[in-house]
Design a protein around this motif. Structure first.
Motif, PDB file in Angstrom:
ATOM      1  N   LEU A 106     -13.060  -2.688   1.770  1.00 17.20           N
ATOM      2  CA  LEU A 106     -13.424  -3.530   0.632  1.00 17.20           C
ATOM      3  C   LEU A 106     -13.076  -4.993   0.901  1.00 17.20           C
ATOM      4  O   LEU A 106     -13.818  -5.896   0.521  1.00 17.20           O
ATOM      5  N   ALA A 107     -11.959  -5.237   1.577  1.00 18.70           N
ATOM      6  CA  ALA A 107     -11.537  -6.604   1.884  1.00 18.70           C
ATOM      7  C   ALA A 107     -12.501  -7.311   2.833  1.00 18.70           C
ATOM      8  O   ALA A 107     -12.508  -8.536   2.909  1.00 18.70           O
ATOM      9  N   SER A 108     -13.343  -6.560   3.524  1.00 11.94           N
ATOM     10  CA  SER A 108     -14.348  -7.174   4.402  1.00 11.94           C
ATOM     11  C   SER A 108     -15.483  -7.801   3.594  1.00 11.94           C
ATOM     12  O   SER A 108     -16.276  -8.569   4.124  1.00 11.94           O
ATOM     13  N   CYS A 109     -15.582  -7.432   2.321  1.00 13.16           N
ATOM     14  CA  CYS A 109     -16.591  -7.946   1.379  1.00 13.16           C
ATOM     15  C   CYS A 109     -18.011  -7.481   1.684  1.00 13.16           C
ATOM     16  O   CYS A 109     -18.977  -8.042   1.146  1.00 13.16           O
ATOM     17  N   HIS A 110     -18.169  -6.454   2.478  1.00 12.14           N
ATOM     18  CA  HIS A 110     -19.513  -5.935   2.746  1.00 12.14           C
ATOM     19  C   HIS A 110     -20.156  -5.375   1.475  1.00 12.14           C
ATOM     20  O   HIS A 110     -21.379  -5.383   1.343  1.00 12.14           O
ATOM     21  N   PHE A 111     -19.322  -4.904   0.545  1.00 17.71           N
ATOM     22  CA  PHE A 111     -19.886  -4.373  -0.704  1.00 17.71           C
ATOM     23  C   PHE A 111     -20.643  -5.462  -1.464  1.00 17.71           C
ATOM     24  O   PHE A 111     -21.632  -5.177  -2.142  1.00 17.71           O
ATOM     25  N   ILE A 112     -20.208  -6.707  -1.336  1.00 13.36           N
ATOM     26  CA  ILE A 112     -20.903  -7.814  -2.007  1.00 13.36           C
ATOM     27  C   ILE A 112     -22.251  -8.051  -1.339  1.00 13.36           C
ATOM     28  O   ILE A 112     -23.276  -8.202  -2.013  1.00 13.36           O
ATOM     29  N   GLU A 113     -22.235  -8.073  -0.010  1.00 13.65           N
ATOM     30  CA  GLU A 113     -23.476  -8.282   0.745  1.00 13.65           C
ATOM     31  C   GLU A 113     -24.525  -7.220   0.425  1.00 13.65           C
ATOM     32  O   GLU A 113     -25.719  -7.504   0.413  1.00 13.65           O
ATOM     33  N   HIS A 114     -24.052  -6.009   0.139  1.00 14.99           N
ATOM     34  CA  HIS A 114     -24.956  -4.893  -0.143  1.00 14.99           C
ATOM     35  C   HIS A 114     -25.298  -4.777  -1.637  1.00 14.99           C
ATOM     36  O   HIS A 114     -26.067  -3.900  -2.031  1.00 14.99           O
ATOM     37  N   GLY A 115     -24.699  -5.637  -2.459  1.00 19.09           N
ATOM     38  CA  GLY A 115     -24.966  -5.602  -3.893  1.00 19.09           C
ATOM     39  C   GLY A 115     -24.296  -4.446  -4.607  1.00 19.09           C
ATOM     40  O   GLY A 115     -24.741  -4.038  -5.681  1.00 19.09           O
ATOM     41  N   ILE A 138      -3.768   5.269  -2.900  1.00 17.93           N
ATOM     42  CA  ILE A 138      -4.737   4.267  -2.442  1.00 17.93           C
ATOM     43  C   ILE A 138      -5.006   4.470  -0.961  1.00 17.93           C
ATOM     44  O   ILE A 138      -4.087   4.553  -0.144  1.00 17.93           O
ATOM     45  N   ASP A 139      -6.262   4.563  -0.621  1.00 17.39           N
ATOM     46  CA  ASP A 139      -6.688   4.761   0.762  1.00 17.39           C
ATOM     47  C   ASP A 139      -6.674   3.406   1.487  1.00 17.39           C
ATOM     48  O   ASP A 139      -7.465   2.517   1.178  1.00 17.39           O
ATOM     49  N   ARG A 140      -5.767   3.273   2.450  1.00 17.83           N
ATOM     50  CA  ARG A 140      -5.592   2.025   3.195  1.00 17.83           C
ATOM     51  C   ARG A 140      -6.898   1.579   3.865  1.00 17.83           C
ATOM     52  O   ARG A 140      -7.255   0.402   3.820  1.00 17.83           O
ATOM     53  N   LYS A 141      -7.620   2.520   4.445  1.00 15.93           N
ATOM     54  CA  LYS A 141      -8.883   2.179   5.119  1.00 15.93           C
ATOM     55  C   LYS A 141      -9.921   1.689   4.118  1.00 15.93           C
ATOM     56  O   LYS A 141     -10.698   0.778   4.411  1.00 15.93           O
ATOM     57  N   LEU A 184       0.820  -1.211   0.000  1.00 19.33           N
ATOM     58  CA  LEU A 184       0.000   0.000   0.000  1.00 19.33           C
ATOM     59  C   LEU A 184       0.855   1.264   0.000  1.00 19.33           C
ATOM     60  O   LEU A 184       0.447   2.301  -0.527  1.00 19.33           O
ATOM     61  N   ASP A 185       2.037   1.181   0.562  1.00 14.96           N
ATOM     62  CA  ASP A 185       2.919   2.353   0.601  1.00 14.96           C
ATOM     63  C   ASP A 185       3.467   2.687  -0.790  1.00 14.96           C
ATOM     64  O   ASP A 185       3.834   3.825  -1.061  1.00 14.96           O
TER      65      ASP A 185
END
Length: 190
Positions: free
Chosen positions: A113-122, A105-108, A99-100
């Motif tokens: 995104l790596a939590s995959c919540h975007f998939i759960e939310h469609g 690129i925003d580390r947070k 990341l450095d």
């Protein structure tokens, strides 16, 4: 009064499995495991029984150990299968992404995104940028995280996606092909 020595039944439960488990029992247990498709446990049955006897494991703990190994083996196999089906250009986990190297690129945001919540939310994620900044690496690591969370993934480039959809449209199969990208498990990848 005559004293006779008797072997308590409890002592038999602590004996090594070779003394307790007969070859016929091992064969029956192995067959049951095969029928239930508990293949990892079947491969390690004798070792598991020996370990349980040596450690004097309670039944529930032994069963938990056997089932835990089986779940871990099946999970690993499932992840390997989904990773292969995803057609990723390479396999590099999040930890290898520098990341450095790319300060824009925003580390947070990457961690979110790596939590995959975007998939759960469609929701969709589009990664844009000039060549060589890590777009593909980022897409791969998000794909691997999604696979690890039980999702099916299909990797493609924008160029390939447009070519495939254009050809499908010309052949009158656009709706069918769009299903492939909405549900990767239905992919025929032609």
């Amino acid at each position: 009064m005559t004293s006779t020595t008797r072997t308590p039944k409890l002592a038999q439960a602590v004996m090594p499995p070779s003394a307790v488990t007969t070859p016929v029992q091992l064969e029956r247990l192995g067959e049951h495991l095969r029928k239930l498709r508990l293949l990892k446990s079947g491969e390690r049955l004798e070792a598991l029984l020996q370990h349980a006897a040596a450690q004097e494991l309670p039944y529930a703990e032994f069963l938990e150990q056997v089932l835990g190994e089986e779940v871990a083996a099946k999970t690993s196999k499932n992840i390997a299968m989904r990773t292969a089906m995803a057609r990723l250009p390479f396999v590099k986990p999040l930890e290898t992404f520098e990341l450095d190297y790319q300060p824009s690129i925003d580390r947070k945001q990457v961690q979110a995104l790596a939590s995959c919540h975007f998939i759960e939310h469609g929701d969709n994620v589009i990664v844009l940028g000039p060549p060589g900044v890590g777009k593909t690496h980022l897409a791969v690591l998000l794909g691997l995280k999604a696979i690890g969370n039980g999702y099916r993934v299909l990797f493609t480039t924008a160029t390939n996606l447009i070519a495939v959809l254009t050809r499908a449209h010309a052949e009158g199969r656009l709706d069918e092909k769009l299903k492939v990208y909405r549900h990767p498990e239905a992919a025929d990848h032609r």
